[in-house]
Design an enzyme around this catalytic site. Structure first.
Site, mmCIF file in Angstrom:
data_model
loop_
_atom_site.group_PDB
_atom_site.id
_atom_site.type_symbol
_atom_site.label_atom_id
_atom_site.label_comp_id
_atom_site.label_asym_id
_atom_site.label_seq_id
_atom_site.Cartn_x
_atom_site.Cartn_y
_atom_site.Cartn_z
ATOM 1 N N GLY A 147 -8.432 -4.532 9.314
ATOM 2 C CA GLY A 147 -7.649 -4.600 8.088
ATOM 3 C C GLY A 147 -6.551 -3.564 8.009
ATOM 4 N N CYS A 148 -6.435 -2.723 9.028
ATOM 5 C CA CYS A 148 -5.366 -1.733 9.058
ATOM 6 C C CYS A 148 -4.247 -2.246 9.958
ATOM 7 C CB CYS A 148 -5.868 -0.398 9.620
ATOM 8 S SG CYS A 148 -7.060 0.413 8.564
ATOM 9 N N GLN A 149 -3.031 -2.085 9.513
ATOM 10 C CA GLN A 149 -1.891 -2.495 10.318
ATOM 11 C C GLN A 149 -1.777 -1.603 11.554
ATOM 12 O OE1 GLN A 149 1.847 -2.330 8.283
ATOM 13 N NE2 GLN A 149 2.721 -3.912 9.590
#
Length: 147
Positions: A53-55
């Site tokens: 979920g982290c870019q």
């Protein structure tokens, strides 16, 4: 004297208040915090330790010893690494129950959304969620040992 998660969050808020809401100084401070993090072991840079979920790439590990959780982390970008360092500072060294029961309020108090944007805010939320999942797992293990 123990320091609570709430106390540490209040310290973070006080530090950012000194920056007087200055966008540039806030970003630079976050990046400085990331630079001060201890080295992260290359062996821990595994797919399993990546926060979904982290870019940016964010690696997070957790260990549990003497009733306290210790987090370690890293990122491939300076700003995100600083954000990881803030969460590690706030949540490391506390019991799983404390981590699960404490609301993380410092991001809104320091106006973090103003200087990290929506994508990083979502990633930051994913980091908090992952840390709470680790705490939940450790909490469940403790309860199994006690019963």
């Amino acid at each position: 004297m123990s320091t609570t998660i709430q106390d540490i969050q209040n310290e973070v808020i006080e530090e950012f208040e000194l920056l007087d809401g200055d966008f540039e100084m806030s970003i630079n401070y976050v990046m400085e915090l990331g630079e001060q993090m201890p080295p992260f072991e290359d062996a821990d840079r595994t797919e399993d330790n990546i926060v979904k979920g982290c870019q940016s790439k964010v690696w997070l590990t957790a260990s549990h010893d003497n009733g306290k959780v210790t987090f370690k982390g890293d990122s491939n970008t300076a700003i995100t690494k600083g954000l990881v360092s803030l969460l590690i500072r706030v949540l490391s060294g506390h019991s799983p129950e404390d981590i699960l029961n404490q609301e993380i309020f410092f991001p809104s108090k320091i106006g973090m959304n103003r200087f990290i944007g929506t994508q990083r805010s979502n990633g930051f939320g994913a980091m908090i969620k992952q840390m709470k999942i680790y705490a939940l797992a450790f909490s469940s293990t403790q309860k199994e040992v006690k019963s």
